[in-house]
Write a protein that holds these residues in place. Structure first.
Motif, PDB file in Angstrom:
ATOM      1  N   GLU A 114      -0.360  40.173  19.413  1.00 49.17           N
ATOM      2  CA  GLU A 114      -1.585  39.387  19.263  1.00 49.17           C
ATOM      3  C   GLU A 114      -1.388  37.916  19.640  1.00 49.17           C
ATOM      4  O   GLU A 114      -2.217  37.342  20.350  1.00 49.17           O
ATOM      5  N   GLN A 115      -0.309  37.288  19.174  1.00 52.73           N
ATOM      6  CA  GLN A 115      -0.121  35.845  19.387  1.00 52.73           C
ATOM      7  C   GLN A 115      -0.105  35.461  20.859  1.00 52.73           C
ATOM      8  O   GLN A 115      -0.707  34.464  21.254  1.00 52.73           O
ATOM      9  N   THR A 116       0.605  36.209  21.689  1.00 52.49           N
ATOM     10  CA  THR A 116       0.687  35.849  23.103  1.00 52.49           C
ATOM     11  C   THR A 116      -0.650  36.050  23.804  1.00 52.49           C
ATOM     12  O   THR A 116      -1.040  35.230  24.640  1.00 52.49           O
TER      13      THR A 116
END
Length: 190
Positions: free
Chosen positions: A12-14
């Motif tokens: 999710e973060q990237t």
């Protein structure tokens, strides 16, 4: 004008970091669609990110190259931008992209743009990073630098080969130095 294809691996973060860098481009009307192509076993996280961000979502089982090819096949805009998940573009990328597209159209000669690679100032330098820097200097841009290319030009050179290893490097090699432009805007991986 642009369809942006971002292959993800369920992180999710990237994906969110890259999408946040594209928001000004969407507001300016440069980015018309974003396709998140997820290759993870559990795609529910990326599907939720795509839903919240208003992106198209695809699940795909197969290689990284096959995911890129599938995203390009689904894209609708006349220009394609391939970005790795976790890529952040310099704020000036919008103006430069518009100028690049206009200059290619005016010249009537197909060209592709590749962003300048910049390391994050907060990242630790590993041996792998140093080797990749040497490779960039010797052979030219690598696949993690993103690619901006007209859909017709992409098809003309054969696009990403779904079964190829290092498909991004092979596509850059098929483009050759003469039909590739190093853009001023930088791409930083987070």
């Amino acid at each position: 004008m642009l369809s942006v294809i971002i292959p993800t691996a369920g992180v999710e973060q990237t994906a969110v970091a890259t999408l946040s860098a594209l928001v000004p481009g969407a507001a300016a009307g440069v980015v018309t669609e974003v396709l998140l192509v997820d290759r993870s076993a559990d795609s529910s996280v990326i599907e939720r990110v795509a839903d919240v961000a208003g992106c198209h979502f695809m699940t795909f089982e197969g290689s990284h190259a096959a995911a890129l090819a599938a995203g390009a096949a689904q894209a609708r805009a006349p220009w394609l931008m391939f970005l790795p998940a976790g890529a952040m573009l310099d704020p000036g990328w919008i103006d430069e992209t518009v100028q690049f597209v206009q200059s290619v159209a005016a010249a009537g000669r197909p060209r592709a743009g590749v962003f300048r690679y910049a390391r994050s100032p907060y990242a630790d330098t590993s041996l792998r990073d140093r080797l990749r820097s040497v490779a960039r200097a010797l052979v030219g841009p690598l696949g993690d630098q993103g690619l901006l290319i007209a859909r017709d030009h992409y098809r003309q050179i054969g696009g990403y080969k779904a079964d190829a290893k290092r498909a991004e490097a092979q596509l850059l090699r098929r483009l050759g130095r003469s039909s590739r432009t190093m853009l001023r805007s930088r791409i930083v991986m987070v």
